[in-house]
Structure formats: structure tokens, C-alpha cells
Scaffold this motif. Structure first.
Motif, short mmCIF file in Angstrom:
data_model
loop_
_atom_site.label_atom_id
_atom_site.label_comp_id
_atom_site.label_asym_id
_atom_site.label_seq_id
_atom_site.Cartn_x
_atom_site.Cartn_y
_atom_site.Cartn_z
N ILE A 116 39.05 23.34 7.24
CA ILE A 116 40.50 23.45 7.45
C ILE A 116 40.99 22.35 8.38
N GLY A 117 40.23 22.07 9.43
CA GLY A 117 40.60 20.99 10.34
C GLY A 117 40.59 19.64 9.64
N ILE A 118 39.61 19.42 8.76
CA ILE A 118 39.53 18.16 8.02
C ILE A 118 40.70 18.07 7.02
N TRP A 119 41.03 19.18 6.40
CA TRP A 119 42.19 19.21 5.49
C TRP A 119 43.47 18.85 6.23
N GLN A 120 43.67 19.41 7.43
CA GLN A 120 44.85 19.08 8.22
C GLN A 120 44.85 17.61 8.64
N LEU A 121 43.68 17.11 9.00
CA LEU A 121 43.56 15.71 9.41
C LEU A 121 43.89 14.78 8.23
N ALA A 122 43.43 15.15 7.04
CA ALA A 122 43.71 14.33 5.86
C ALA A 122 45.20 14.29 5.55
N ILE A 123 45.88 15.40 5.77
CA ILE A 123 47.33 15.43 5.56
C ILE A 123 48.02 14.51 6.56
N ALA A 124 47.58 14.56 7.82
CA ALA A 124 48.19 13.73 8.86
C ALA A 124 47.98 12.24 8.57
N CYS A 125 46.83 11.90 7.98
CA CYS A 125 46.52 10.49 7.69
C CYS A 125 46.95 10.07 6.29
N LEU A 126 47.55 10.99 5.55
CA LEU A 126 47.95 10.70 4.17
C LEU A 126 46.76 10.24 3.32
N HIS A 127 45.61 10.84 3.59
CA HIS A 127 44.39 10.50 2.85
C HIS A 127 44.26 11.51 1.71
N TYR A 128 44.82 11.18 0.55
CA TYR A 128 44.95 12.13 -0.55
C TYR A 128 43.59 12.59 -1.07
N GLU A 129 42.65 11.66 -1.23
CA GLU A 129 41.34 12.02 -1.77
C GLU A 129 40.61 13.00 -0.86
N LEU A 130 40.63 12.73 0.45
CA LEU A 130 39.99 13.63 1.41
C LEU A 130 40.70 14.98 1.44
N GLN A 131 42.02 14.95 1.35
CA GLN A 131 42.80 16.19 1.34
C GLN A 131 42.41 17.06 0.15
N CYS A 132 42.28 16.44 -1.03
CA CYS A 132 41.90 17.19 -2.23
C CYS A 132 40.48 17.74 -2.13
N THR A 133 39.57 16.93 -1.58
CA THR A 133 38.18 17.37 -1.45
C THR A 133 38.06 18.54 -0.47
N ALA A 134 38.77 18.43 0.65
CA ALA A 134 38.74 19.52 1.64
C ALA A 134 39.36 20.79 1.08
#
Length: 247
Positions: free
Chosen positions: A122-140
Motif C-alpha cells: 500500500i505504501g509503494i502504491w501511494q508512492l507510485a501515485i505521488a511520483c506518477l509512476h504508472y507501471e509501479l502503481q499498476c503492479t502494486a
């Protein structure tokens, strides 16, 4: 000379060159000598800073990060080498995102993807949203959905903001939908982890109250009813308080 030794030698050689740079980046009283053309070529952020924030002494102060992270960024710009660890990855990806150093963002994203677990997804998902890292967001997000039963007991679930709370409900539905016959019996237990009232009356009426799994479960219906009663009560009390202030 082995490839590893060659890289180490090259790293030392290039780093020695940048210590004789033409400018200085200052972070928390620590100064780094750099070449503006090298950092500017690798980072749109630095190119803008060097172009628009001209100083007589060529000293540029950067706020919002530690000297250690700045050192990692500069070292990478000169050598193409960055050491990512569990301790520095969050600060490093945020800094790389701020400086538009896409290669470091990708490296950190790969590191985080390889280290996803129930306690940090969940923390990584939130971090990916903050960084606009779409691939990481989807994976998390996929990890949260696939392993939601393991994620539920973790502390991070309680740290979700009001705006993110609907994520819990969506994750429950996705997790059950993957194996409905086997998993729908867990609906009551998982739904109890969903702080229904935090999503608001409109979300509850449109998305939660009308959901088939909720409608078929008496306990879930009761939790929804309790949440709506609480929200309606709070709305009435707020209206009364505002009326008193006006009068």
C-alpha cells in the motif's frame, strides 16, 4: 582487469573530474562541485535552475532532500551507477522524480516491484501515485488485489486517507471476483476492515449499497446502514451548528 574493476576505476576517475567542477550545489550546508553542462544535459530540472537562477558565485542551493540522496543523484549523472537500498529507495525515487532523472526513477521502480510484500504494497502504491509512476502503481495495485487477504491485517491499511479509502472496497471486490465461489464467504470479514463512513454518503449510495455482494450479506447491509445513519446524523448536527452561528 575484470569488468567490475573497470567500472570501479571509471567511477573513481569521473568522480575525480567532477570534484573540479565549475559550479557548486549546496544541500544542507554540504557542497558538491559539479559541471553545469553535465547535470543540465541529464536533468531538465537542473538545466532550468542553471539557466534561470544565475548566481555570481555559481552556488545553487537545493532544498527538500538529504546530502546523501544528492550525492547519489550526482554520482549517477557522472557514472551511470546508483546504489538503491530499502533505506534510501523512497527518498531517492522522490528526488529523481523532482529532478526528472527518469533512469533513476525506473531503477527505483524496478527495485520496489521486486520487493513488494503485504506489509509495504500500500505504501509503494501511494508512492507510485505521488511520483506518477504508472507501471509501479499498476503492479502494486495488482499485488494488493491478488493478496488482499494477507494485506488486510497490515498497519498500512489503517493509514489510507479518506480519498483512498474506496480503494479498500474495490480491492475486496477484485479479490473475491478472482475466485468468487471460493472467496465470497469471506465478504463479511473483509468488509469489516472497510471504513465505510469515510467514503461519504454519495459513494456509499452509488457504489457500496447497490453492490450485489453487499446486498446479499445481512451483516454488510447493517454496516452500510450504520454508516449512513452516522453520516446523516453528522450532517444534521453540522447544519444546526451553522444555523446557530448565523443567528
Amino acid at each position: 582487469m575484470t569488468m567490475q574493476n573497470q567500472l570501479h576505476h571509471l567511477s573513481n576517475e569521473i568522480c575525480a573530474q567532477h570534484k573540479n567542477g565549475d559550479s557548486v550545489i549546496r544541500v544542507a550546508e554540504v557542497e558538491f562541485k559539479i559541471h553545469k553542462n553535465i547535470l543540465g544535459r541529464c536533468s531538465p530540472y537542473f538545466m532550468a535552475v542553471f539557466y534561470y537562477d544565475c548566481t555570481a558565485d555559481n552556488v545553487f542551493t537545493i532544498c527538500g532532500l538529504s546530502p546523501e540522496i544528492m550525492d547519489c543523484i550526482i554520482h549517477f549523472e557522472y557514472t551511470g551507477i546508483v546504489v538503491v537500498t530499502e533505506d534510501n529507495v523512497e527518498a531517492l525515487i522522490m528526488a529523481a522524480d523532482m529532478f526528472n532523472v527518469e533512469d533513476i526513477v525506473k531503477i527505483c521502480g524496478y527495485f520496489l516491484c521486486k520487493n513488494l510484500g503485504p506489509e509495504n504494497c500500500i505504501g509503494i502504491w501511494q508512492l507510485a501515485i505521488a511520483c506518477l509512476h504508472y507501471e509501479l502503481q499498476c503492479t502494486a495495485w495488482s499485488y494488493i488485489v491478488d493478496y488482499f487477504e494477507d494485506v488486510v491485517p497490515c498497519e498500512d491499511l489503517l493509514q489510507l486517507t479518506v480519498q483512498e479509502e474506496s480503494t479498500v472496497f474495490e480491492a475486496i471486490l477484485h479479490w473475491i471476483d478472482h475466485k468468487p465461489q471460493e472467496r465470497k464467504r469471506h465478504m463479511k470479514e473483509l468488509f469489516s476492515k472497510f471504513r465505510v463512513a469515510l467514503t461519504g454518503i454519495e459513494y456509499i449510495n452509488v457504489h457500496v449499497k447497490t453492490n450485489e455482494l453487499v446486498m446479499k450479506n445481512v451483516e454488510c447491509q447493517q454496516m452500510v446502514s450504520d454508516a449512513l445513519q452516522l453520516l446523516c446524523y453528522m450532517r444534521r448536527e453540522q447544519s444546526r451548528a451553522q444555523a446557530k452561528v448565523i443567528h
